[in-house]
Design an enzyme around this catalytic site. Structure first.
Site, PDB file in Angstrom:
ATOM      1  N   ARG A  95      51.908   2.317 -28.642  1.00 53.66           N
ATOM      2  CA  ARG A  95      50.466   2.384 -29.188  1.00 53.66           C
ATOM      3  C   ARG A  95      49.650   2.958 -28.266  1.00 53.66           C
ATOM      4  O   ARG A  95      49.453   2.642 -26.956  1.00 53.66           O
ATOM      5  CB  ARG A  95      49.999   0.876 -29.255  1.00 53.66           C
ATOM      6  CG  ARG A  95      48.825   0.701 -30.126  1.00 53.66           C
ATOM      7  CD  ARG A  95      48.433  -0.859 -30.028  1.00 53.66           C
ATOM      8  NE  ARG A  95      47.927  -1.095 -28.625  1.00 53.66           N
ATOM      9  CZ  ARG A  95      47.840  -2.308 -28.218  1.00 53.66           C
ATOM     10  NH1 ARG A  95      48.163  -3.305 -28.840  1.00 53.66           N
ATOM     11  NH2 ARG A  95      47.190  -2.793 -26.967  1.00 53.66           N
ATOM     12  N   HIS A 112      44.495  -2.092 -29.072  1.00 56.68           N
ATOM     13  CA  HIS A 112      44.842  -2.833 -30.529  1.00 56.68           C
ATOM     14  C   HIS A 112      43.949  -2.440 -31.753  1.00 56.68           C
ATOM     15  O   HIS A 112      44.664  -1.826 -32.834  1.00 56.68           O
ATOM     16  CB  HIS A 112      45.081  -4.145 -30.193  1.00 56.68           C
ATOM     17  CG  HIS A 112      45.480  -4.972 -31.293  1.00 56.68           C
ATOM     18  ND1 HIS A 112      46.627  -4.604 -32.021  1.00 56.68           N
ATOM     19  CD2 HIS A 112      44.763  -5.807 -32.150  1.00 56.68           C
ATOM     20  CE1 HIS A 112      46.776  -5.699 -33.188  1.00 56.68           C
ATOM     21  NE2 HIS A 112      45.414  -6.256 -33.476  1.00 56.68           N
ATOM     22  N   TYR A 138      45.070  -5.283 -19.543  1.00 55.72           N
ATOM     23  CA  TYR A 138      46.374  -5.827 -19.584  1.00 55.72           C
ATOM     24  C   TYR A 138      47.602  -4.864 -19.512  1.00 55.72           C
ATOM     25  O   TYR A 138      48.919  -5.198 -18.881  1.00 55.72           O
ATOM     26  CB  TYR A 138      46.511  -6.614 -20.829  1.00 55.72           C
ATOM     27  CG  TYR A 138      46.520  -6.059 -22.009  1.00 55.72           C
ATOM     28  CD1 TYR A 138      47.501  -5.211 -22.382  1.00 55.72           C
ATOM     29  CD2 TYR A 138      45.110  -6.390 -22.651  1.00 55.72           C
ATOM     30  CE1 TYR A 138      47.183  -4.774 -23.986  1.00 55.72           C
ATOM     31  CE2 TYR A 138      44.889  -5.749 -23.938  1.00 55.72           C
ATOM     32  CZ  TYR A 138      45.831  -4.918 -24.441  1.00 55.72           C
ATOM     33  OH  TYR A 138      45.753  -4.436 -25.863  1.00 55.72           O
TER      34      TYR A 138
END
Length: 358
Positions: A256, A260, A269
């Site tokens: 990715r 998100h 993170y």
């Protein structure tokens, strides 16, 4: 002690990180025009994706899930599906939907919060976007059951992210598909992150593909940065579903290259440097280098394609922007066949309020 069963999880790759062909080239990939079509859709998807993020940042649409770095997954899926197959998508299936006739304006309309964007004008029986994580697998199993009862030689394909494989719905859908021998293909877009949860924190299993073993059918891994391998393996799984009523699970491994969604900030993170390292494998550059190697692609063609895709996206944005907002009272129109009195009264109040403001 005796061993009563053995299992293996194969991994498929055709175009490696150096844009070199490994093993035999599938028949469809020997046709460079076919590869150029796949490349076109990957570029179009990325241009659209970039524009959609810009529209969100300027308040034109709501939260949007990027597909950057995952284009080969969805382009390969869309190209492999037959017209009368049925797609049960999740929220990143933009490229597959575009190949199946859904317009960019409809997709933007949906992400702006207008459910009319889910009423695809192209017709067909594909289901609308599915946002709840893991729910689409059960929908796909239900559709596949209907096809089997009708004895139709068609297949259903559904997609989820790696995070959805931790949901009970995912296991239930695969279990019934295995027991009933349903013509369905489960695709996991393993982009390594379930929002902020890394793949390693979701399951202790070596692969996600092996989850198919407990359901009684085949699971395999595919290089999700290799559109040739994705297209080939999805096509094989779909044909098996149509001809043999056999389900399959494909874990397609990508990364990715984004947050998100636009509501997320992966810097909180994501390990520093990991995205840059994974970018070296990204699918568009990989295919482009191969096309240049076989002398069917040039810098001039690349520039023209980028201009054409940008123009196509801008035209879609203009069409989307020209759509008049739905009237507020339409929120009641599809709740019941006959609207209960309480809701009918509310609907009338909404209409009167709107009339008063005119």
């Amino acid at each position: 002690m005796e061993i009563v069963a053995h299992f293996e999880i194969p991994y498929y790759q055709t175009l490696n990180e150096a844009s070199q062909i490994i093993g035999n080239l599938p028949d469809f990939a020997k046709n460079t025009n076919h590869l150029l079509r796949l490349y076109h859709y990957m570029i179009l998807n990325r241009v659209f994706d970039t524009k959609a993020i810009a529209l969100q940042r300027t308040g034109k649409i709501g939260t949007y899930p990027s597909t950057r770095g995952q284009e080969a997954v969805f382009v390969g899926i869309g190209d492999a599906m037959a017209k009368d197959d049925i797609l049960v998508p999740y929220y990143r299936d933009t490229a597959a939907l575009l190949q199946r006739g859904v317009t960019m304006a409809e997709i933007l309309l949906y992400w702006s919060g207008d459910e009319r964007g889910n009423c695809f004008a192209c017709g067909g029986e594909d289901l609308p976007f599915s946002i709840p994580v893991g729910s689409q697998g059960l929908l796909a199993a239900g559709v596949a059951t209907a096809l089997k009862i009708r004895q139709e030689k068609r297949a259903v394909l559904t997609v989820c992210g790696d995070g959805a494989t931790s949901e009970g719905d995912f296991y239930e859908a695969m279990n019934i598909a295995g027991v009933w021998k349903l013509p369905v293909v489960f695709v996991i877009n393993n982009n390594q992150w379930a929002i902020s949860v890394p793949r390693a924190a979701q399951t202790a299993g070596q692969t996600l593909a092996q989850k198919a073993i407990a359901a009684g059918f085949v699971g395999e891994q595919v290089d999700g940065n290799d559109v040739i391998a994705v297209r080939e393996r999805v096509a094989i799984a779909l044909q098996k579903a149509r001809a043999e009523q056999e389900p399959s699970l494909l874990e397609i491994i990508s990364y990715r290259q984004s947050d998100h969604t636009t509501a997320d900030d992966a810097r909180r993170y994501e390990p520093k440097g990991l995205r840059d390292a994974e970018w070296k494998k990204e699918p568009i550059a990989r295919l482009r280098h191969y096309l240049e190697t076989v002398d069917v692609w040039t810098e001039a063609q690349e520039e023209k394609l980028q201009r054409d895709c940008t123009a196509e996206v801008e035209q879609a944005v203009q069409l989307f922007s020209s759509v008049q907002p739905a009237l507020p009272e339409t929120m009641f129109d599809y709740l019941y066949k006959v609207l209960p009195d309480a809701y009918a009264e509310q609907r009338e109040r909404v209409i009167k309020r709107g009339t008063a403001h005119e």
